[in-house]
Design a protein around this motif. Structure first.
Motif, PDB file in Angstrom:
ATOM      1  N   MET A   1       0.835  -1.172   0.000  1.00 24.37           N
ATOM      2  CA  MET A   1       0.000   0.000   0.000  1.00 24.37           C
ATOM      3  C   MET A   1       0.883   1.240   0.000  1.00 24.37           C
ATOM      4  N   SER A   2       0.678   2.138  -0.966  1.00 20.34           N
ATOM      5  CA  SER A   2       1.486   3.344  -1.020  1.00 20.34           C
ATOM      6  C   SER A   2       0.752   4.483  -0.315  1.00 20.34           C
ATOM      7  N   ILE A   3       1.523   5.399   0.213  1.00 20.12           N
ATOM      8  CA  ILE A   3       0.961   6.540   0.902  1.00 20.12           C
ATOM      9  C   ILE A   3       0.997   7.722  -0.060  1.00 20.12           C
ATOM     10  N   MET A   4      -0.154   8.318  -0.299  1.00 22.53           N
ATOM     11  CA  MET A   4      -0.217   9.477  -1.177  1.00 22.53           C
ATOM     12  C   MET A   4       0.251  10.709  -0.407  1.00 22.53           C
ATOM     13  N   ARG A   5       1.007  11.563  -1.069  1.00 22.10           N
ATOM     14  CA  ARG A   5       1.402  12.824  -0.459  1.00 22.10           C
ATOM     15  C   ARG A   5       0.195  13.740  -0.398  1.00 22.10           C
ATOM     16  N   THR A   6       0.314  14.764   0.408  1.00 25.09           N
ATOM     17  CA  THR A   6      -0.762  15.737   0.504  1.00 25.09           C
ATOM     18  C   THR A   6      -1.014  16.338  -0.870  1.00 25.09           C
ATOM     19  N   GLN A   7      -2.277  16.503  -1.213  1.00 26.27           N
ATOM     20  CA  GLN A   7      -2.612  17.091  -2.501  1.00 26.27           C
ATOM     21  C   GLN A   7      -2.083  18.506  -2.600  1.00 26.27           C
ATOM     22  N   PHE A   8      -1.663  18.873  -3.807  1.00 26.60           N
ATOM     23  CA  PHE A   8      -1.168  20.214  -4.072  1.00 26.60           C
ATOM     24  C   PHE A   8      -2.335  21.197  -4.055  1.00 26.60           C
ATOM     25  N   ARG A   9      -2.293  22.133  -3.116  1.00 29.63           N
ATOM     26  CA  ARG A   9      -3.316  23.168  -3.011  1.00 29.63           C
ATOM     27  C   ARG A   9      -2.639  24.469  -2.584  1.00 29.63           C
ATOM     28  N   LEU A  10      -3.029  25.543  -3.226  1.00 29.83           N
ATOM     29  CA  LEU A  10      -2.507  26.858  -2.867  1.00 29.83           C
ATOM     30  C   LEU A  10      -3.448  27.542  -1.880  1.00 29.83           C
ATOM     31  N   SER A  11      -2.875  28.366  -1.022  1.00 33.21           N
ATOM     32  CA  SER A  11      -3.698  29.163  -0.114  1.00 33.21           C
ATOM     33  C   SER A  11      -3.838  30.599  -0.619  1.00 33.21           C
ATOM     34  N   GLY A  12      -3.065  30.944  -1.634  1.00 33.80           N
ATOM     35  CA  GLY A  12      -3.112  32.283  -2.216  1.00 33.80           C
ATOM     36  C   GLY A  12      -2.488  32.265  -3.594  1.00 33.80           C
ATOM     37  N   PRO A  13      -2.471  33.399  -4.269  1.00 32.26           N
ATOM     38  CA  PRO A  13      -1.926  33.454  -5.621  1.00 32.26           C
ATOM     39  C   PRO A  13      -0.402  33.324  -5.653  1.00 32.26           C
ATOM     40  N   VAL A  14       0.097  32.886  -6.803  1.00 33.90           N
ATOM     41  CA  VAL A  14       1.532  32.756  -7.056  1.00 33.90           C
ATOM     42  C   VAL A  14       1.823  33.497  -8.344  1.00 33.90           C
ATOM     43  N   GLY A  15       2.873  34.296  -8.367  1.00 32.89           N
ATOM     44  CA  GLY A  15       3.256  35.020  -9.575  1.00 32.89           C
ATOM     45  C   GLY A  15       4.336  36.038  -9.280  1.00 32.89           C
ATOM     46  N   ALA A  16       4.972  36.514 -10.330  1.00 31.24           N
ATOM     47  CA  ALA A  16       6.093  37.442 -10.180  1.00 31.24           C
ATOM     48  C   ALA A  16       5.669  38.769  -9.552  1.00 31.24           C
ATOM     49  N   GLN A  17       4.468  39.218  -9.814  1.00 27.06           N
ATOM     50  CA  GLN A  17       3.998  40.508  -9.310  1.00 27.06           C
ATOM     51  C   GLN A  17       3.100  40.352  -8.080  1.00 27.06           C
ATOM     52  N   THR A  18       3.255  39.243  -7.383  1.00 27.13           N
ATOM     53  CA  THR A  18       2.370  38.912  -6.270  1.00 27.13           C
ATOM     54  C   THR A  18       3.179  38.662  -5.008  1.00 27.13           C
ATOM     55  N   ARG A  19       2.633  39.041  -3.883  1.00 27.93           N
ATOM     56  CA  ARG A  19       3.242  38.661  -2.603  1.00 27.93           C
ATOM     57  C   ARG A  19       2.807  37.224  -2.340  1.00 27.93           C
ATOM     58  N   ILE A  20       3.746  36.301  -2.429  1.00 28.79           N
ATOM     59  CA  ILE A  20       3.448  34.868  -2.343  1.00 28.79           C
ATOM     60  C   ILE A  20       3.660  34.409  -0.907  1.00 28.79           C
ATOM     61  N   ARG A  21       2.693  33.671  -0.400  1.00 26.52           N
ATOM     62  CA  ARG A  21       2.835  33.113   0.949  1.00 26.52           C
ATOM     63  C   ARG A  21       3.963  32.091   0.968  1.00 26.52           C
TER      64      ARG A  21
END
Length: 106
Positions: A1-21
């Motif tokens: 039985m393999s263990i799945m990693r936590t699903q990829f989910r963002l809590s806020g936006p990502v981008g060059a002109q953005t303050r990224i958490r």
């Protein structure tokens, strides 16, 4: 039985002109690295957003037919596609090559 990693989910936006958490920077870098779109220079991933991360995101978007803007939002097409690509890679159905994935816009 393999263990799945936590699903990829963002809590806020990502981008060059953005303050990224900090946690979103780490999630994005780890995901892009696992998918072959970001080279890790050491065993650790820095929580600081940088040009390499944005360029890795653009390369992922380009390869997958998305708008190549180096930005993504929670629930948006880039986030969903990265999540699908990681799930496929973790399930073992993706080969050693980085594959292109398609997720509907709905």
């Amino acid at each position: 039985m393999s263990i799945m990693r936590t699903q990829f989910r963002l809590s806020g936006p990502v981008g060059a002109q953005t303050r990224i958490r900090r946690e979103d920077t780490l999630r994005t870098k780890r995901a892009l690295s696992r998918l072959g779109f970001l080279a890790q220079r050491s065993n650790s991933v820095s929580p600081i957003a940088n040009t390499e991360m944005i360029e890795g995101l653009r390369a992922f978007q380009r390869k997958n037919g998305l708008v190549e803007d180096g930005a993504m939002a929670p629930g948006g097409p880039s986030e969903r596609l990265i999540r699908a690509a990681l799930a496929e890679r973790e399930s073992g159905s993706a080969g050693n090559d980085t594959a292109s994935f398609r997720v509907s816009a709905s």
